[in-house]
Design a protein around this motif. Structure first.
Motif, PDB file in Angstrom:
ATOM      1  N   TYR A  23       5.546  17.319  11.211  1.00  0.00           N
ATOM      2  CA  TYR A  23       5.082  16.047  10.679  1.00  0.00           C
ATOM      3  C   TYR A  23       3.620  15.861  11.103  1.00  0.00           C
ATOM      4  O   TYR A  23       3.338  15.229  12.123  1.00  0.00           O
ATOM      5  CB  TYR A  23       5.964  14.900  11.181  1.00  0.00           C
ATOM      6  N   PRO A  24       2.699  16.454  10.342  1.00  0.00           N
ATOM      7  CA  PRO A  24       1.294  16.465  10.779  1.00  0.00           C
ATOM      8  C   PRO A  24       0.729  15.047  10.891  1.00  0.00           C
ATOM      9  O   PRO A  24       1.036  14.191  10.079  1.00  0.00           O
ATOM     10  CB  PRO A  24       0.600  17.251   9.666  1.00  0.00           C
ATOM     11  N   TYR A  25      -0.090  14.871  11.905  1.00  0.00           N
ATOM     12  CA  TYR A  25      -0.762  13.590  12.140  1.00  0.00           C
ATOM     13  C   TYR A  25       0.233  12.428  12.229  1.00  0.00           C
ATOM     14  O   TYR A  25      -0.057  11.310  11.799  1.00  0.00           O
ATOM     15  CB  TYR A  25      -1.790  13.307  11.042  1.00  0.00           C
ATOM     16  N   ALA A  26       1.414  12.697  12.800  1.00  0.00           N
ATOM     17  CA  ALA A  26       2.453  11.660  12.832  1.00  0.00           C
ATOM     18  C   ALA A  26       1.974  10.398  13.555  1.00  0.00           C
ATOM     19  O   ALA A  26       2.280   9.279  13.121  1.00  0.00           O
ATOM     20  CB  ALA A  26       3.712  12.221  13.497  1.00  0.00           C
ATOM     21  N   ALA A  27       1.231  10.569  14.642  1.00  0.00           N
ATOM     22  CA  ALA A  27       0.762   9.391  15.386  1.00  0.00           C
ATOM     23  C   ALA A  27      -0.244   8.587  14.565  1.00  0.00           C
ATOM     24  O   ALA A  27      -0.248   7.351  14.602  1.00  0.00           O
ATOM     25  CB  ALA A  27       0.129   9.830  16.710  1.00  0.00           C
ATOM     26  N   HIS A  28      -1.076   9.281  13.810  1.00  0.00           N
ATOM     27  CA  HIS A  28      -2.051   8.581  12.960  1.00  0.00           C
ATOM     28  C   HIS A  28      -1.340   7.852  11.821  1.00  0.00           C
ATOM     29  O   HIS A  28      -1.718   6.743  11.451  1.00  0.00           O
ATOM     30  CB  HIS A  28      -3.076   9.573  12.409  1.00  0.00           C
ATOM     31  N   VAL A  29      -0.326   8.506  11.259  1.00  0.00           N
ATOM     32  CA  VAL A  29       0.431   7.863  10.183  1.00  0.00           C
ATOM     33  C   VAL A  29       1.120   6.609  10.717  1.00  0.00           C
ATOM     34  O   VAL A  29       1.079   5.541  10.094  1.00  0.00           O
ATOM     35  CB  VAL A  29       1.460   8.844   9.582  1.00  0.00           C
TER      36      VAL A  29
ATOM     37  N   SER B  46       0.842  -1.209   0.000  1.00  0.00           N
ATOM     38  CA  SER B  46       0.000   0.000   0.000  1.00  0.00           C
ATOM     39  C   SER B  46       0.870   1.249   0.000  1.00  0.00           C
ATOM     40  O   SER B  46       2.078   1.188   0.276  1.00  0.00           O
ATOM     41  CB  SER B  46      -0.929   0.006   1.218  1.00  0.00           C
ATOM     42  N   TYR B  47       0.256   2.348  -0.324  1.00  0.00           N
ATOM     43  CA  TYR B  47       0.866   3.679  -0.243  1.00  0.00           C
ATOM     44  C   TYR B  47      -0.078   4.559   0.572  1.00  0.00           C
ATOM     45  O   TYR B  47      -1.300   4.390   0.490  1.00  0.00           O
ATOM     46  CB  TYR B  47       1.044   4.291  -1.638  1.00  0.00           C
ATOM     47  N   VAL B  48       0.484   5.483   1.297  1.00  0.00           N
ATOM     48  CA  VAL B  48      -0.317   6.411   2.098  1.00  0.00           C
ATOM     49  C   VAL B  48       0.060   7.835   1.698  1.00  0.00           C
ATOM     50  O   VAL B  48       1.247   8.147   1.556  1.00  0.00           O
ATOM     51  CB  VAL B  48      -0.062   6.211   3.612  1.00  0.00           C
ATOM     52  N   ILE B  49      -0.943   8.662   1.502  1.00  0.00           N
ATOM     53  CA  ILE B  49      -0.705  10.075   1.177  1.00  0.00           C
ATOM     54  C   ILE B  49      -1.517  10.931   2.154  1.00  0.00           C
ATOM     55  O   ILE B  49      -2.721  10.716   2.304  1.00  0.00           O
ATOM     56  CB  ILE B  49      -1.129  10.415  -0.265  1.00  0.00           C
ATOM     57  N   VAL B  50      -0.835  11.856   2.794  1.00  0.00           N
ATOM     58  CA  VAL B  50      -1.497  12.778   3.727  1.00  0.00           C
ATOM     59  C   VAL B  50      -1.601  14.130   3.032  1.00  0.00           C
ATOM     60  O   VAL B  50      -0.575  14.735   2.690  1.00  0.00           O
ATOM     61  CB  VAL B  50      -0.702  12.903   5.040  1.00  0.00           C
ATOM     62  N   TYR B  51      -2.819  14.585   2.809  1.00  0.00           N
ATOM     63  CA  TYR B  51      -3.065  15.906   2.212  1.00  0.00           C
ATOM     64  C   TYR B  51      -3.479  16.844   3.337  1.00  0.00           C
ATOM     65  O   TYR B  51      -4.554  16.696   3.924  1.00  0.00           O
ATOM     66  CB  TYR B  51      -4.199  15.832   1.184  1.00  0.00           C
ATOM     67  N   THR B  52      -2.643  17.793   3.639  1.00  0.00           N
ATOM     68  CA  THR B  52      -3.002  18.707   4.720  1.00  0.00           C
ATOM     69  C   THR B  52      -2.135  19.955   4.698  1.00  0.00           C
ATOM     70  O   THR B  52      -1.019  19.939   4.168  1.00  0.00           O
ATOM     71  CB  THR B  52      -2.854  18.028   6.100  1.00  0.00           C
TER      72      THR B  52
ATOM     73  N   ALA C 222       6.301  16.015  -0.230  1.00  0.00           N
ATOM     74  CA  ALA C 222       7.517  15.466   0.374  1.00  0.00           C
ATOM     75  C   ALA C 222       7.297  14.017   0.757  1.00  0.00           C
ATOM     76  O   ALA C 222       6.151  13.570   0.939  1.00  0.00           O
ATOM     77  CB  ALA C 222       7.893  16.267   1.618  1.00  0.00           C
ATOM     78  N   GLU C 223       8.388  13.299   0.870  1.00  0.00           N
ATOM     79  CA  GLU C 223       8.323  12.001   1.544  1.00  0.00           C
ATOM     80  C   GLU C 223       8.034  12.309   3.010  1.00  0.00           C
ATOM     81  O   GLU C 223       8.711  13.151   3.615  1.00  0.00           O
ATOM     82  CB  GLU C 223       9.662  11.270   1.374  1.00  0.00           C
ATOM     83  N   PHE C 224       7.036  11.674   3.575  1.00  0.00           N
ATOM     84  CA  PHE C 224       6.615  12.009   4.938  1.00  0.00           C
ATOM     85  C   PHE C 224       7.762  11.774   5.924  1.00  0.00           C
ATOM     86  O   PHE C 224       8.450  10.758   5.859  1.00  0.00           O
ATOM     87  CB  PHE C 224       5.411  11.155   5.340  1.00  0.00           C
ATOM     88  N   GLY C 225       7.945  12.741   6.798  1.00  0.00           N
ATOM     89  CA  GLY C 225       8.977  12.599   7.817  1.00  0.00           C
ATOM     90  C   GLY C 225      10.320  13.143   7.398  1.00  0.00           C
ATOM     91  O   GLY C 225      11.293  13.025   8.147  1.00  0.00           O
TER      92      GLY C 225
END
Lengths: 325, 48
Positions: free
Chosen positions: A86-92, A73-79, A118-121
């Motif tokens: 690192y927004p929503y880091a705990a949720h990610v 899977s891939y995850v993308i955070v739009y925010t 960006a690559e998250f983190g």
């Protein structure tokens, strides 16, 4: 068309998401499932305002698990929340754990803001032009895919039409309305003025309306409960459903504001069946504005707000496939 | 669990339609309010 869309990097994949969903996500989490070099399901949910990380991640993972063939899977955070952190880091983190536990390990997590991706983190600030100028975006746009298209625009409908009178709802009237609706959906022509007004009038009687909703689907077992919740006996005739939306728009031209809510609700329900809950919400809000508190629209909207996915949209074999290329 | 649309018999409209009844019943067992979930499936010719 059978041309292949080859996605060669993150910018290509990020460019494809709005085409898959029909609109560019904002303040959202998107999960894409993947298998053997191909994408599977694309899921979009609202970013977690108050939801705890683990339950939020479990809910999203349970939706992703509808793709039984997914192996990654891939995850993308739009925010635009916390743009320098690192927004929503705990949720990610919770989502990465849950998807791994569900045997869909996450290959990449990306962050997309209104100014960069960006690559998250990481501290990357890649320009959004890399997405809009990507090969995938150019190919999809060239092939006619468009995003953020709002089919229903009240300004296009005019205000001149006279009100129609709803029929009483006798059995004969119901059968006649359903037959006329079926003929329209199975044909290729747009209805003439009087035919459109007759059908729009039939939609004003909510008992006839329900039968016309059911008549829109040809693969059903007769049960209103199953039909309304998208439990069908086979893959729906999605071309017919696309035509039903177009014809509902035509019928709205034949009546004034205040009588368009039934057709808007039909369009919203059909979008929900397609898996496009955001598009459905758009139409259902129009319906509830056209006739304040229009009950069926309000109820379907509440179902959508509870994260409900139509049965038909859960299965790759029966689900709608958005035309892209 | 939200009970926003879970009504008592006294609060129900006098003549609910079948479709309205179906959706209202399904709301009794629907989950928490989480917002809309969009689900799309890639066409088979998307390689990545």
């Amino acid at each position: 068309m059978n041309e292949k869309l080859n996605l060669t990097g993150p910018a290509d994949l990020l460019a494809t998401v709005p085409h898959l969903l029909g609109s560019k996500p904002t303040e959202s989490f998107v999960v894409l499932t993947a298998r053997a070099g191909a994408l599977g399901a694309t899921l979009r949910v609202d970013a977690p305002e108050h939801a705890e990380p683990v339950p939020y991640a479990q809910t999203l993972t349970s939706h992703a698990a509808n793709d039984e063939e997914a192996t990654a899977s891939y995850v993308i955070v739009y925010t635009d929340e916390d743009p320098e952190g690192y927004p929503y880091a705990a949720h990610v983190a919770a989502l990465v754990n849950e998807l791994a536990a569900a045997r869909m390990p996450v290959r990449n997590v990306w962050l997309v803001t209104s100014t960069h991706w960006a690559e998250f983190g990481t501290d990357e600030h890649n320009p959004l032009d890399e997405i809009t100028d990507s090969q995938a975006n150019a190919a999809l746009t060239y092939m006619g895919s468009a995003t953020d298209v709002d089919v229903y625009n009240p300004a296009l409908l005019g205000t001149w039409a006279l009100r129609v009178e709803a029929p009483e709802g006798t059995e004969a009237q119901t059968e006649a309305a359903c037959a006329a609706w079926a003929v329209l959906l199975d044909g290729t022509a747009t209805p003439d003025g009087q035919s459109a007004r007759d059908l729009a009038a039939a939609f004003q009687n909510k008992f006839i309306r329900d039968f016309m909703f059911r008549e829109t689907i040809t693969t059903h077992n007769g049960s209103f409960a199953d039909v309304m919740l998208g439990k069908f006996t086979g893959r729906p005739d999605w071309d017919r459903i696309d035509r039903a939306e177009a014809m509902a728009f035509e019928l709205m031209k034949a009546v004034p504001t205040g009588q368009r809510a039934p057709m808007l609700t039909l369009m919203g329900w059909l979008e929900w069946l397609k898996g496009n809950a955001t598009g459905a919400t758009r139409y259902l809000k129009h319906a509830a504005n056209d006739v304040p508190g229009f009950r069926l629209a309000v109820l379907i909207q509440e179902l959508i707000n509870r994260g409900s996915i139509a049965e038909v949209a859960r299965n790759v074999e029966t689900a709608y496939k958005r035309r892209m290329i | 669990m939200s009970t926003e649309n879970t009504r008592t018999d006294d609060e129900r409209p006098a003549d609910p339609s079948i479709a309205e009844d179906v959706i209202e019943l399904s709301l009794l067992t629907a989950g928490e309010t989480t917002g809309p979930v969009d689900t799309e499936w890639a066409q088979e010719h998307h390689n990545f």
